[in-house]
Scaffold this motif. Sequence first.
Motif, mmCIF file in Angstrom:
data_model
loop_
_atom_site.group_PDB
_atom_site.id
_atom_site.type_symbol
_atom_site.label_atom_id
_atom_site.label_comp_id
_atom_site.label_asym_id
_atom_site.label_seq_id
_atom_site.Cartn_x
_atom_site.Cartn_y
_atom_site.Cartn_z
ATOM 1 N N LEU A 1 27.355 70.354 15.492
ATOM 2 C CA LEU A 1 27.786 71.519 14.703
ATOM 3 C C LEU A 1 28.780 72.337 15.521
ATOM 4 N N LEU A 2 29.916 72.634 14.930
ATOM 5 C CA LEU A 2 30.912 73.472 15.602
ATOM 6 C C LEU A 2 31.322 74.601 14.674
ATOM 7 N N LEU A 3 31.395 75.800 15.259
ATOM 8 C CA LEU A 3 31.997 76.916 14.532
ATOM 9 C C LEU A 3 32.862 77.646 15.542
ATOM 10 N N GLY A 4 34.088 77.968 15.168
ATOM 11 C CA GLY A 4 34.985 78.649 16.114
ATOM 12 C C GLY A 4 35.760 79.750 15.440
ATOM 13 N N ASP A 5 36.133 80.745 16.233
ATOM 14 C CA ASP A 5 36.916 81.866 15.726
ATOM 15 C C ASP A 5 37.895 82.252 16.829
#
Lengths: 98, 564
Positions: free
Chosen positions: B234-238
């Motif tokens: 799982l990847l989430l980036g900002d």
Amino acid sequence: MFEIRMGEQGEIIMTGRLDAAQCDKALQFMDGVPAPRVVDLAGLDYVSSAGLGVRLKSQKRGMASGQGLRLVNANKHIRDIFKYAGFDRIFEIVPAGS
Amino acid sequence: MHPEATASVGLRAEALLQILEVTRRLAAPFELAEVLAEIGEAARSVLRGERATVWLFEPEQGALVLTGGPPGVPPIRANLSQGVLGLTARSRQVINVPDCKREPLFDPAVDLDVDNDVRCMLSVPLIERAQLVGVLQVVDSEQGAFSTEDERVAETLAAQCVVFIQRERMSRSLAQAEKLDREIKLAREIQMSTLPSEMPQLAEYDMAGQFCPADETGGDTFDLVPLDERRLFLLLGDASGHGIGPALSATQMTGMLRVALRLGADLDAIFAQVNNQLVEDLPEEHFVTAFFGVLDTDTHRVDYHAAGQGPLLHFQAATGACRWLSPTTFPLGFMKFPGIDPPHRIELAPGDILGLITDGVFECENPAGTMFGTAGVEQVLRTRHEGSMSDLLARLLQAVHVFADGHPQGDDITIVLLARRGETAGRTTIQRYFPRSLESLEGIFRFVGDFISARSLDAELHMPVCFIIEELFTNFMKYNAESTHDISLSLGHTPEQLTVRITAFDVDSFDVTHAPTVDTTKPLSERQAGGLGLHLVQQMADTLQYEYAERRSTITFTKALEAG
């Protein structure tokens, strides 16, 4: 996947799964065929109640013109469903292999 | 009164014709340099001067700038306190200097007296809507000095010139904006193309993810990559900031992750390597907050690193409470990690939800200046945590939208939700949501088939079970068409029987066990297709139960399993 087409002897051949999503396709085809007599179900794995509706409509049309529908090569599941629905009294149902 | 109206009264016909001719010529060129050259030439010829120059005012610098010299010569700058030029700009009046040598304000440096031989000068402000645009200067009249009529001719000419200067400036900034728009749109497309096009299917898990861009390009991204049959990355980036840069940083991170996974790198190594690369690539003031995690569907654990990304949501079904977890380390791209701490861990119990949410949600502001915050998220979860994740996600976005109450979305919004399903421990029950569409039937068919074969149950069950489910599913679609909730389907078994539960949310009651059915012994001409399906369901199911509560319809049916 559901496929419906005419066989060489003028029979209708159905293969795959005839579920509610495929009924329009089946109905359209059946409506376009002048006097369906025999439907070959050798390749049909599954039929749902919506699929039964398609048969009922064809059968009513056929009977109005004096001809009934013969369903050949039906598998056990399909024969059971036709039996539960009381369709075995309306259609001539021929099991696979006979 | 409009300056042109006053000035044109009593102008000599020749001058008027010349001004009209200038206007016609100025309509053609679009380059600022050409426009300025045309104005200068026009002023010189209409006012019968020796030379003419056009200074443009640059409000940011508070200076007048003269361009259009020979190639390679830098523009000349003058501030508003210098010379007759400065006085013209400050006073916004036409200044007629009959004898430059005697004018104490005259400054050869800015009043264009390179050879110290200028005799007389007419200095005219270029004004539009009370804003100073520039100054037009004409020197050395053929007639010895400029007349009062020349002053009026100059004013009329100036009014025309201003229009063309402004038109050129506007079309230039429009063209730039259009080019930027196109580039941002392209960056957006690239950014969107790296997002997963569909959710991975994992037994016992339901997930949903969505990226909602703000008007400007921001730098959000997410990715869900199955590593094998039981593990999911799982990847989430900002990425910080707005514009094309952050979008590219986010896209770059997704790319690096995919390559690293293909090379078989583990969570810690990927996390460290991506950070090190971003340290090298990102401009100093930029950084990326990110969640890197691996879900194991056997142990129901999520091991993760959260670089400046938080709060992370862990909804605990047993207590109905939301746990908000902080980042585990600083954002990516600042500096290389001195060493990697072991990953943190979240244990997901049945019904638990992991929520990865970017700050576009928490920091969403309403017109009163209040933020949506974690409280806003909790409020939606309280009533919606039992539904499908795609439904919960839609509800969250809707709640944010309603909360914002027309206040523009300032930042990208990205939400990834992952729920562990299963009402009982172990693997006897699996559950999945299906959209209300006939197109779901194929997926349902496969879902049932996989369940039966994975548990070595009687393959003969497949057709009748699918038949019953299809009938119930299409009935839910037909009789509660206004509900937008996905339909839940759960399959479970004991050695004795297979149990299927199908639930529709936000619907009116419709009891299939008491539905009117058909008389199958009737002649065909008296029979209709309707009602037949439910009759068959009643025939084919061993037991059939209907429950209705809180606008939820649940139908449970069983089929006996052969012993052995």
